[in-house]
Design a protein around this motif. Structure first.
Motif, PDB file in Angstrom:
ATOM      1  N   ILE A 153      -4.653   5.465  -6.229  1.00 24.57           N
ATOM      2  CA  ILE A 153      -4.330   6.610  -6.626  1.00 24.57           C
ATOM      3  C   ILE A 153      -5.673   7.732  -6.297  1.00 24.57           C
TER       4      ILE A 153
ATOM      5  N   PHE B 166       5.262   2.162  -4.164  1.00 25.66           N
ATOM      6  CA  PHE B 166       4.011   2.638  -4.679  1.00 25.66           C
ATOM      7  C   PHE B 166       4.264   3.719  -5.865  1.00 25.66           C
TER       8      PHE B 166
ATOM      9  N   ILE C  27      -3.506  -0.421  -8.565  1.00 23.02           N
ATOM     10  CA  ILE C  27      -2.840   1.106  -8.041  1.00 23.02           C
ATOM     11  C   ILE C  27      -3.801   2.385  -8.355  1.00 23.02           C
TER      12      ILE C  27
ATOM     13  N   ALA D 284       3.282   2.569  -9.804  1.00 19.72           N
ATOM     14  CA  ALA D 284       2.397   3.690 -10.498  1.00 19.72           C
ATOM     15  C   ALA D 284       2.913   3.843 -11.770  1.00 19.72           C
TER      16      ALA D 284
ATOM     17  N   LEU E  42       1.004   5.699 -14.530  1.00 14.55           N
ATOM     18  CA  LEU E  42       0.128   6.581 -13.823  1.00 14.55           C
ATOM     19  C   LEU E  42       0.912   7.601 -12.983  1.00 14.55           C
ATOM     20  N   ARG E  43       0.436   8.779 -12.750  1.00 14.37           N
ATOM     21  CA  ARG E  43       1.043   9.454 -11.899  1.00 14.37           C
ATOM     22  C   ARG E  43       0.096   9.960 -10.705  1.00 14.37           C
ATOM     23  N   LEU E  44       0.706  10.259  -9.377  1.00 14.87           N
ATOM     24  CA  LEU E  44      -0.019  10.339  -8.221  1.00 14.87           C
ATOM     25  C   LEU E  44      -1.270  11.483  -8.369  1.00 14.87           C
ATOM     26  N   ASP E  45      -0.810  12.453  -9.226  1.00 11.18           N
ATOM     27  CA  ASP E  45      -1.674  13.731  -9.438  1.00 11.18           C
ATOM     28  C   ASP E  45      -2.551  13.558 -10.486  1.00 11.18           C
ATOM     29  N   GLY E  46      -2.415  12.230 -11.265  1.00  9.56           N
ATOM     30  CA  GLY E  46      -3.395  12.315 -12.389  1.00  9.56           C
ATOM     31  C   GLY E  46      -2.867  12.922 -13.793  1.00  9.56           C
TER      32      GLY E  46
ATOM     33  N   ARG F  35      -6.290  10.929  -3.840  1.00  8.00           N
ATOM     34  CA  ARG F  35      -6.572  12.369  -4.422  1.00  8.00           C
ATOM     35  C   ARG F  35      -7.911  12.750  -3.841  1.00  8.00           C
TER      36      ARG F  35
ATOM     37  N   GLY G 252       0.694  -1.197  -0.033  1.00  2.92           N
ATOM     38  CA  GLY G 252       0.115  -0.019  -0.062  1.00  2.92           C
ATOM     39  C   GLY G 252       0.740   1.408   0.209  1.00  2.92           C
ATOM     40  N   THR G 253       0.322   2.404   0.416  1.00  7.71           N
ATOM     41  CA  THR G 253       0.972   3.619   0.327  1.00  7.71           C
ATOM     42  C   THR G 253       0.074   4.524   1.274  1.00  7.71           C
TER      43      THR G 253
END
Lengths: 258, 293
Positions: free
Chosen positions: A227, B14, A223, B18, B23-27, A231, A169-170
């Motif tokens: 995310i 993670f 994943i 990603a 994928l990036r964490l902020d989309g 967000r 996880g994160t």
């Protein structure tokens, strides 16, 4: 009963009519003596010289007349450990052969997590945690001038009760206020936060652990789901969304992630 | 001094997972910047740049000094960068970290050594008097990609800056106040911008633009390309890290050119907006002989 929540700034004077007074019958009965004492929660200070109650942080003043308590609801700041909080810490290193140094928030001094404070741990079977690993723990000791102490086991039952190392996880950072609201037993009614419920309603499968120190751990097989959860939480936090707005935001987020 | 915070193992893993699944964490997309916000201050040469949560303030100033003995015909141009403890408690004043040294060096190479500012036009009296133009770059908040944001802020503040007008009569140098004569812009030759790529994967096969603080913490290498909108490359810095295929570096450069053209257009637009805002009234309006009737 709490009614309206006036916004206060540090040093403001508080309207005396807001300060709860003991009811007549309460003051006379013996057993409610405890309730006759006014209790000040975080963000308020009693000035000894003037006898006034002064806010020390900006936020909404909450008055609970039934419990005769009042406090200021603010978004956060830096986490200060207090006994009984569940927190997510990051292991720094193992020291002295019998404890871990664990970081609860960056750039602050470490908390201490003994090797034996895990479920089923003994001198022979110690937990192995690499530097940088995450643990879900409870604060067992917190004094102002000492490093806090943590435990991953209930001292009464010897069971972990869900505490322990967090594998996979994160973790996402949120404000202390949001973390506190998420941890409330009835977070939708009292804390006005239902973003995780809405994400679950959309069919996302994930598990979370919420740390009172402003950290939310999320694990899922996908994943994309992790995310999306991160967000959604950060958007709720930054924009102070109401429950309705949270529902809309989750709908929009799910649509945009597809 | 506290140590710089480090992301947990879970977060590192993670982010890499990603990125491997595109994928990036902020989309964002891999070659997409965070929204870049530019705002100019009341004074000339003050600019604040926000790139996501990264926030930078740059201020240009000028004073009259004596030129260097070996360069009597040139003015002096310096860039001072400061990473204050406000951005992160791990930064300390007067003790530059590696980040700070690299940042100031790259700005120096991009803006100063590429000859963006015409230093000869800063000379007032050969060997005796010249302008010393100085840009102070303050990092207010650090969420990755400092170099690109700081470079943009430096260029924006220099292009926004106006130095006092001067004249020389019979060997007497006069510096005019803004009320006497409208200040004049600097002699500007071209606008270079930095574009930083971060690389991930065993062979650096994943390239990402505008990495956030967390993404920067797990990258295996980075490459900063400075160029202007005509595609003239001022410098390429690939300081250590995993080697990257030459072909993918070429591709990075061509995408960088597209981004730089966008930066250039954005800055031109913002400068024009600011000039329009300032134009109302001003000295020209004051000097006009027309009356409102």
């Amino acid at each position: 009963m709490e009614t309206e929540r006036p916004f206060v700034l540090p040093g403001d004077s508080i309207d005396p009519s807001l300060i709860p007074v003991p009811r007549q019958q309460d003051a006379q009965t013996q057993n409610s003596k405890k309730q006759a004492v006014l209790r000040l929660g975080p963000g308020l200070r009693h000035m000894a010289a003037t006898g006034a109650i002064v806010p020390t942080v900006p936020g909404q003043l909450v008055v609970d007349g039934r419990k005769r308590s009042m406090w200021v609801e603010s978004k956060g700041g830096r986490y200060v450990a207090s006994v009984g909080d569940v927190v997510i810490g990051q292991v720094q290193r193992s020291a002295g052969g019998d404890l871990f140094y664990v970081n609860l928030s960056p750039y602050t001094s470490n908390a201490i997590l003994p090797h034996l404070a895990f479920e089923g741990a003994s001198k022979k079977t110690r937990p192995q945690l690499a530097p940088g690993a995450l643990v879900y723990a409870r604060v067992s000791l917190a004094n102002r001038h000492m490093d806090p102490e943590l435990e991953c086991v209930s001292p009464a039952t010897g069971k972990a009760d869900g505490l322990g190392p967090l594998v996979g996880g994160t973790v996402f950072d949120v404000s202390l206020g949001l973390a506190r609201r998420l941890l409330m037993a009835r977070s939708r009614e009292e804390g006005q936060v239902a973003v995780l419920d809405f994400l679950g309603d959309e069919g996302l499968a994930f598990e979370t652990a919420i740390g009172r120190n402003g950290k939310v751990w999320v694990r899922s097989d996908s994943i994309k789901t992790m995310i999306a959860v991160g967000r959604a939480l950060q958007k709720t936090d930054e924009d102070d969304l109401s429950v309705d707005d949270q529902r809309k935001m989750v709908k929009w987020l799910i649509k945009s992630m597809r | 001094m506290p140590r710089e915070a480090e992301p947990s193992l879970n977060e590192k893993q993670f982010v890499i997972q990603a990125l491997q699944s595109n994928l990036r964490l902020d989309g964002r997309k891999f070659d997409q910047y965070r929204p870049l916000e530019v705002s100019f201050g009341e004074q000339y040469g003050v600019v604040e740049v926000k790139l996501g949560k990264t926030r930078i303030l740059a201020k240009a100033s000028a004073e009259v000094t004596v030129p260097y003995v070996d360069r009597p015909l040139d003015g002096i141009f310096t860039i001072a960068t400061e990473l204050s403890p406000m951005a992160s408690p791990a930064f300390e004043v007067n003790r530059p970290t590696e980040t700070e040294v690299l940042l100031s060096r790259l700005l120096e190479k991009t803006v100063r050594r590429s000859g963006a500012l015409d230093t000869e036009s800063l000379c007032l009296v050969a060997g005796q008097k010249c302008w010393h133009v100085r840009v102070d770059v303050h990092i207010l908040s650090h969420d990755g990609d400092l170099i690109d944001a700081a470079c943009f802020a430096t260029v924006a503040s220099l292009r926004h800056f106006r130095k006092p007008d001067t004249s020389i009569e019979n060997g007497v140098l006069t510096v005019y106040t803004p009320a006497e004569r409208e200040p004049v812009p600097l002699g500007w030759l071209h606008s270079p911008f930095c574009v930083t790529w971060s690389f991930y994967g065993d062979e650096g096969e994943i390239a990402v633009l505008d990495a956030t603080w967390l993404e920067e913490a797990v990258r295996v290498g980075s490459c900063t390309i400075s160029l202007n909108r005509h595609g003239e490359i001022c410098q390429i810095a690939k300081l250590g890290g995993t080697p990257v295929e030459a072909l993918s570096l070429l591709q990075c450069t061509s995408i960088a050119l597209v981004r730089v053209k966008e930066f250039s257009a954005l800055l031109d637009k913002k400068l024009a907006e600011d000039a329009k805002r300032r134009d109302r009234g001003g000295l020209l309006a004051e000097l006009s002989a027309e009356n409102d009737r």
